[in-house]
Every structure is written in C-alpha cells, then in structure tokens.
Design a protein around this motif. Structure first.
Motif, PDB file in Angstrom:
ATOM      1  N   LEU A 239      -1.245  11.551 -17.062  1.00 27.16           N
ATOM      2  CA  LEU A 239      -0.946  10.591 -16.008  1.00 27.16           C
ATOM      3  C   LEU A 239       0.543  10.292 -15.908  1.00 27.16           C
ATOM      4  O   LEU A 239       1.099  10.192 -14.824  1.00 27.16           O
ATOM      5  N   TRP A 240       1.194  10.098 -17.051  1.00 25.16           N
ATOM      6  CA  TRP A 240       2.580   9.628 -17.049  1.00 25.16           C
ATOM      7  C   TRP A 240       3.582  10.784 -17.108  1.00 25.16           C
ATOM      8  O   TRP A 240       4.401  10.899 -18.017  1.00 25.16           O
ATOM      9  N   THR A 241       3.505  11.646 -16.121  1.00 28.80           N
ATOM     10  CA  THR A 241       4.531  12.671 -15.900  1.00 28.80           C
ATOM     11  C   THR A 241       5.082  12.476 -14.494  1.00 28.80           C
ATOM     12  O   THR A 241       4.376  11.979 -13.606  1.00 28.80           O
ATOM     13  N   LEU A 242       6.323  12.861 -14.287  1.00 28.15           N
ATOM     14  CA  LEU A 242       6.976  12.595 -13.004  1.00 28.15           C
ATOM     15  C   LEU A 242       6.255  13.223 -11.805  1.00 28.15           C
ATOM     16  O   LEU A 242       6.067  12.546 -10.789  1.00 28.15           O
ATOM     17  N   PRO A 243       5.850  14.507 -11.851  1.00 29.53           N
ATOM     18  CA  PRO A 243       5.177  15.069 -10.673  1.00 29.53           C
ATOM     19  C   PRO A 243       3.886  14.320 -10.319  1.00 29.53           C
ATOM     20  O   PRO A 243       3.617  14.054  -9.141  1.00 29.53           O
ATOM     21  N   SER A 244       3.097  13.980 -11.324  1.00 31.18           N
ATOM     22  CA  SER A 244       1.856  13.255 -11.067  1.00 31.18           C
ATOM     23  C   SER A 244       2.143  11.864 -10.518  1.00 31.18           C
ATOM     24  O   SER A 244       1.533  11.420  -9.525  1.00 31.18           O
ATOM     25  N   PHE A 245       3.075  11.158 -11.132  1.00 30.95           N
ATOM     26  CA  PHE A 245       3.416   9.801 -10.697  1.00 30.95           C
ATOM     27  C   PHE A 245       3.991   9.792  -9.280  1.00 30.95           C
ATOM     28  O   PHE A 245       3.593   8.980  -8.440  1.00 30.95           O
ATOM     29  N   LEU A 246       4.936  10.690  -8.999  1.00 34.42           N
ATOM     30  CA  LEU A 246       5.571  10.698  -7.682  1.00 34.42           C
ATOM     31  C   LEU A 246       4.583  11.095  -6.586  1.00 34.42           C
ATOM     32  O   LEU A 246       4.650  10.577  -5.466  1.00 34.42           O
ATOM     33  N   THR A 247       3.658  12.014  -6.903  1.00 32.82           N
ATOM     34  CA  THR A 247       2.619  12.368  -5.935  1.00 32.82           C
ATOM     35  C   THR A 247       1.773  11.148  -5.607  1.00 32.82           C
ATOM     36  O   THR A 247       1.468  10.870  -4.443  1.00 32.82           O
ATOM     37  N   ALA A 248       1.375  10.412  -6.643  1.00 35.06           N
ATOM     38  CA  ALA A 248       0.567   9.208  -6.447  1.00 35.06           C
ATOM     39  C   ALA A 248       1.325   8.154  -5.654  1.00 35.06           C
ATOM     40  O   ALA A 248       0.771   7.516  -4.744  1.00 35.06           O
ATOM     41  N   LEU A 249       2.605   7.971  -5.971  1.00 35.61           N
ATOM     42  CA  LEU A 249       3.402   6.951  -5.287  1.00 35.61           C
ATOM     43  C   LEU A 249       3.561   7.286  -3.804  1.00 35.61           C
ATOM     44  O   LEU A 249       3.423   6.404  -2.946  1.00 35.61           O
ATOM     45  N   ALA A 250       3.837   8.555  -3.498  1.00 34.04           N
ATOM     46  CA  ALA A 250       3.984   8.952  -2.098  1.00 34.04           C
ATOM     47  C   ALA A 250       2.673   8.758  -1.340  1.00 34.04           C
ATOM     48  O   ALA A 250       2.667   8.236  -0.215  1.00 34.04           O
ATOM     49  N   LEU A 251       1.556   9.171  -1.948  1.00 29.42           N
ATOM     50  CA  LEU A 251       0.268   9.023  -1.267  1.00 29.42           C
ATOM     51  C   LEU A 251      -0.067   7.556  -1.058  1.00 29.42           C
ATOM     52  O   LEU A 251      -0.569   7.172   0.014  1.00 29.42           O
ATOM     53  N   PHE A 252       0.210   6.720  -2.049  1.00 27.27           N
ATOM     54  CA  PHE A 252      -0.077   5.291  -1.894  1.00 27.27           C
ATOM     55  C   PHE A 252       0.670   4.711  -0.704  1.00 27.27           C
ATOM     56  O   PHE A 252       0.085   3.998   0.122  1.00 27.27           O
ATOM     57  N   PHE A 253       1.964   5.008  -0.591  1.00 28.49           N
ATOM     58  CA  PHE A 253       2.744   4.387   0.480  1.00 28.49           C
ATOM     59  C   PHE A 253       2.469   5.011   1.842  1.00 28.49           C
ATOM     60  O   PHE A 253       2.754   4.380   2.871  1.00 28.49           O
ATOM     61  N   ILE A 254       1.918   6.199   1.884  1.00 32.93           N
ATOM     62  CA  ILE A 254       1.435   6.709   3.167  1.00 32.93           C
ATOM     63  C   ILE A 254       0.357   5.780   3.704  1.00 32.93           C
ATOM     64  O   ILE A 254       0.378   5.363   4.872  1.00 32.93           O
ATOM     65  N   PHE A 255      -0.589   5.437   2.840  1.00 36.42           N
ATOM     66  CA  PHE A 255      -1.696   4.587   3.280  1.00 36.42           C
ATOM     67  C   PHE A 255      -1.288   3.121   3.399  1.00 36.42           C
ATOM     68  O   PHE A 255      -1.877   2.381   4.194  1.00 36.42           O
ATOM     69  N   ALA A 256      -0.294   2.702   2.629  1.00 39.18           N
ATOM     70  CA  ALA A 256       0.182   1.320   2.746  1.00 39.18           C
ATOM     71  C   ALA A 256       0.853   1.084   4.097  1.00 39.18           C
ATOM     72  O   ALA A 256       0.906  -0.061   4.575  1.00 39.18           O
ATOM     73  N   ASN A 257       1.346   2.164   4.711  1.00 37.77           N
ATOM     74  CA  ASN A 257       2.071   2.029   5.971  1.00 37.77           C
ATOM     75  C   ASN A 257       1.232   2.330   7.204  1.00 37.77           C
ATOM     76  O   ASN A 257       1.737   2.212   8.331  1.00 37.77           O
ATOM     77  N   ILE A 258      -0.006   2.746   7.018  1.00 40.31           N
ATOM     78  CA  ILE A 258      -0.866   2.953   8.182  1.00 40.31           C
ATOM     79  C   ILE A 258      -1.766   1.744   8.366  1.00 40.31           C
ATOM     80  O   ILE A 258      -2.028   0.999   7.414  1.00 40.31           O
ATOM     81  N   ARG A 259      -2.210   1.537   9.556  1.00 38.63           N
ATOM     82  CA  ARG A 259      -3.097   0.411   9.846  1.00 38.63           C
ATOM     83  C   ARG A 259      -4.374   0.935  10.494  1.00 38.63           C
ATOM     84  O   ARG A 259      -4.319   1.517  11.581  1.00 38.63           O
ATOM     85  N   LEU A 260      -5.475   0.719   9.827  1.00 37.72           N
ATOM     86  CA  LEU A 260      -6.771   1.115  10.363  1.00 37.72           C
ATOM     87  C   LEU A 260      -7.530  -0.125  10.803  1.00 37.72           C
ATOM     88  O   LEU A 260      -7.437  -1.187  10.178  1.00 37.72           O
ATOM     89  N   LYS A 261      -8.281   0.023  11.871  1.00 35.23           N
ATOM     90  CA  LYS A 261      -9.187  -1.059  12.246  1.00 35.23           C
ATOM     91  C   LYS A 261     -10.251  -1.215  11.167  1.00 35.23           C
ATOM     92  O   LYS A 261     -10.657  -0.230  10.546  1.00 35.23           O
ATOM     93  N   PRO A 262     -10.696  -2.428  10.905  1.00 40.20           N
ATOM     94  CA  PRO A 262     -11.743  -2.615   9.885  1.00 40.20           C
ATOM     95  C   PRO A 262     -12.944  -1.730  10.168  1.00 40.20           C
ATOM     96  O   PRO A 262     -13.470  -1.704  11.278  1.00 40.20           O
ATOM     97  N   ASN A 263     -13.353  -0.999   9.176  1.00 38.32           N
ATOM     98  CA  ASN A 263     -14.470  -0.065   9.308  1.00 38.32           C
ATOM     99  C   ASN A 263     -15.493  -0.393   8.233  1.00 38.32           C
ATOM    100  O   ASN A 263     -15.203  -0.316   7.035  1.00 38.32           O
TER     101      ASN A 263
END
Length: 351
Positions: A239-263
């Motif tokens: 878990l605590w390697t840079l490629p794994s962490f940075l992949t997770a961080l990028a994916l998280f902020f992709i979804f943090a910046n999108i807005r979906l209607k409640p489903n």
C-alpha cells in the motif's frame, strides 16, 4: 443510520469501484480462474484486475477519512464495524461448518483477527479523536511538516528499497492517510481541484504500472523493462509505495471534483461496501464461495472466464448488499439501539 438519500453519490460510486477491484483481485488470486493459459485479451483483463486491488484499499480509506475528519467522533461507528464483523463471522461459520470450534480471538478484529483491513480500519477509528484534535488545533505549517516528515520516508524508502521499512504498518498507514485527507479538506490545494490534471495523472500512472508488464509479456525486447518487474510487483502489492499512493490520490480527486445527482442504487450498494468486503473475504468461507458456490475454477481458460468473473462479482455485490440490508433492519439496528445511551455519553465526552 444515514439515509441512502443523504449520501454523496460520487463518493459512493468511488467506494463501489474500489470494492469492485478488491473483489476481482480476490477472485483472480483465490479461485483459480486466472491460473490456466488464456487469450491475450483475457490475460490483459486479469492483469488490470490484479493490479489495482490493493490500491483500491487506499482509495476506500481516503474516502472514509475525507468525511470522518470533518465530523465529530462517534463511538457507534467503531462498534458498528465491530458488531457486523463479529456477527457475520459467527453466522457464516456456524451455517457452513455447524461447529463451535473456532478461534475466538477472531471476534476481536481490532487485535489482528480474521480480516486485516477491518483491524486496521478500526484502529484508525480508535485514534481518530487524537487525529481530529491535531487537525483542529495544530497550526497549518506544523501540521503540514508533520505529515511530510512521516509520509516521505514511509513512501519513498519502500518504493526504492523493495522493503517495508520501519514505518511500514497498516495502522500507521491508515492514520497517516486520515491526517493527510483531513489536511487537504481543511486546506485545499489548487492542483487537486483540477479534474483534467487529476485525470491525466491517473492515466499516466496506470501506464507506468501496466505498460512494462504488457511489453515483457507480449514483446520482451527491452531488457531494461524486464528488470522493472520486481519493482512493479512490489508496488502492486504494498500500500505505502509512491505509485500505488499517487494512483489512489489521483482517482480520489477525480471523483471528489465530479458531481452526481443522488442515485439510490449507487448509494444503496455503496452503503453496504463493508459488508461486501466482510462476506466475500472470510478465510474459512471464500474458498467455498468461489469454488463451492460459483465453481470459478471450472471456467479457467475458457472463453467465458472474464464475463463469468464479472457475473460472480455482480452476484457478490448484490447478495451482500441485500443480506446486509436485511440484517440491518432485523438485527443490527435493534442491537445498536440497546447501546444508544452509553454510545451517546461517550460521544458527548468526545464532543
């Protein structure tokens, strides 16, 4: 309990995607479906499913920490995870084995029992009041320095040295992620709000992690790339390697910046993500699940192995969500009400 309508569907969808990769990783590694020779397309699919399962654990913790760091401590969250883990372990064990002969320490998952993720997550919840206090009262400068002083050696050394290092620990990793996400929520960094940058970073990281495997598997003409495989395997599994962490961080902020209607469907399934994890990964059960119920191994090497694996994953999601919903209404909600008064006293003490 939080209504399904009150959940943010973008984060619930992120939890579903994370759990999808966790489940498909376990099917690939535990069922035998990926063990026989198969077509190049199927092999590439297995490669993707296996690559991001551990990274998805980090994504799930990031999503949880993002919200928990912005709310007050509630002891009932901790006991909800504990009760459900112990309850499902009991129910499934007795239904399958009809036996009382099992290690009782497994009912104390915070002590390192039957599910490592639950143990580390519960430990993070236990220390969350201290982490919230640090986020609330520590000056931004010193909090940022602390996060860097812990995070840099924890990430950089394992990435390069292919060993965990002194800071390689699940509980410390989850707690550090909690601090980091709380910091980024309280003190937003502009680049993380740029969805185009985050999307580009995510696909670049995926390319870095997958292309060498593809080149070695289907070409093998670049010796230097072949020498990267031990690093790629380590980055995938830890878990605590840079490629794994940075992949997770990028994916998280992709979804943090999108807005979906409640489903409702997304919120319903996302709301039962813990149950999906618990039910499909109990060590005494998953062998029976993959090859006693679904017979995944029988489809290894066939032209239907990928569609069948996706079908099994969908069944696991649906069955676990429905079972958890029923047990919530029939058992756990009543159980939590019995403890509502002492829970409230503890919550007020920390409030």
């Amino acid at each position: 309990m939080i209504s399904y309508r009150d959940r943010d569907s973008n984060f619930e969808l992120l939890k579903i995607i994370s759990m999808f990769f966790v489940v498909t990783l376990h099917i690939c590694t535990q069922s035998g479906i990926a063990d026989k020779p198969c077509s190049a397309l199927d092999e590439a699919a297995f490669m993707v499913f296996s690559e991001f399962g551990r990274t998805a654990c980090t994504v799930f913790v990031m999503a949880s920490a993002w919200f928990l760091s912005g709310s007050s401590f509630k002891i009932d969250r901790l006991f909800k995870v504990w009760f459900k883990t112990a309850g499902y372990v009991l129910i499934f064990y007795f239904l399958i084995y009809h036996s009382y002969d099992m290690p009782w320490y497994d009912f104390f998952p915070i002590g390192g029992g039957i599910l490592w993720f639950i143990s580390a997550y519960m430990a993070m919840l236990l220390v969350s009041p201290l982490l919230n206090a640090a986020l609330s009262h520590c000056p931004q400068k010193y909090l940022g320095i602390t996060i860097l002083l812990i995070g840099i050696p924890m990430l950089v050394y394992p990435t390069i040295a292919l060993t965990d290092g002194m800071l390689g620990d699940n509980v410390l990793w989850f707690s550090w992620l909690y601090l980091l996400m709380g910091y980024l929520r309280k003190y937003p960094v502009k680049i993380f709000s740029n969805i185009s940058v985050m999307t580009a970073a995510f696909f670049v990281l995926c390319f870095i992690r997958l292309f060498p495997r593809i080149e070695v598997r289907w070409s093998g003409r670049i010796p230097a790339v072949d020498s990267m495989i031990p690093y790629l395997n380590w980055w995938r599994d830890v878990l605590w390697t840079l490629p794994s962490f940075l992949t997770a961080l990028a994916l998280f902020f992709i979804f943090a910046n999108i807005r979906l209607k409640p489903n409702r469907v997304i919120n319903f399934v996302g709301g039962h993500a813990f149950a999906i994890y618990i039910m499909h990964q109990m060590p005494f059960f998953y062998g029976y699940l993959w090859n006693g119920i679904f017979h995944c191994g029988n489809y290894a090497g066939s032209s239907f192995e990928i569609p069948y694996m996706l079908f099994v994953t969908a069944c696991v999601f649906a069955a676990a969500s429905v079972i958890d919903y029923i047990f919530d209404r029939v058992l756990f909600e009543h159980l939590f009400r019995l403890f509502s008064e002492p829970f409230e006293r503890v919550n007020r003490a920390f409030g």
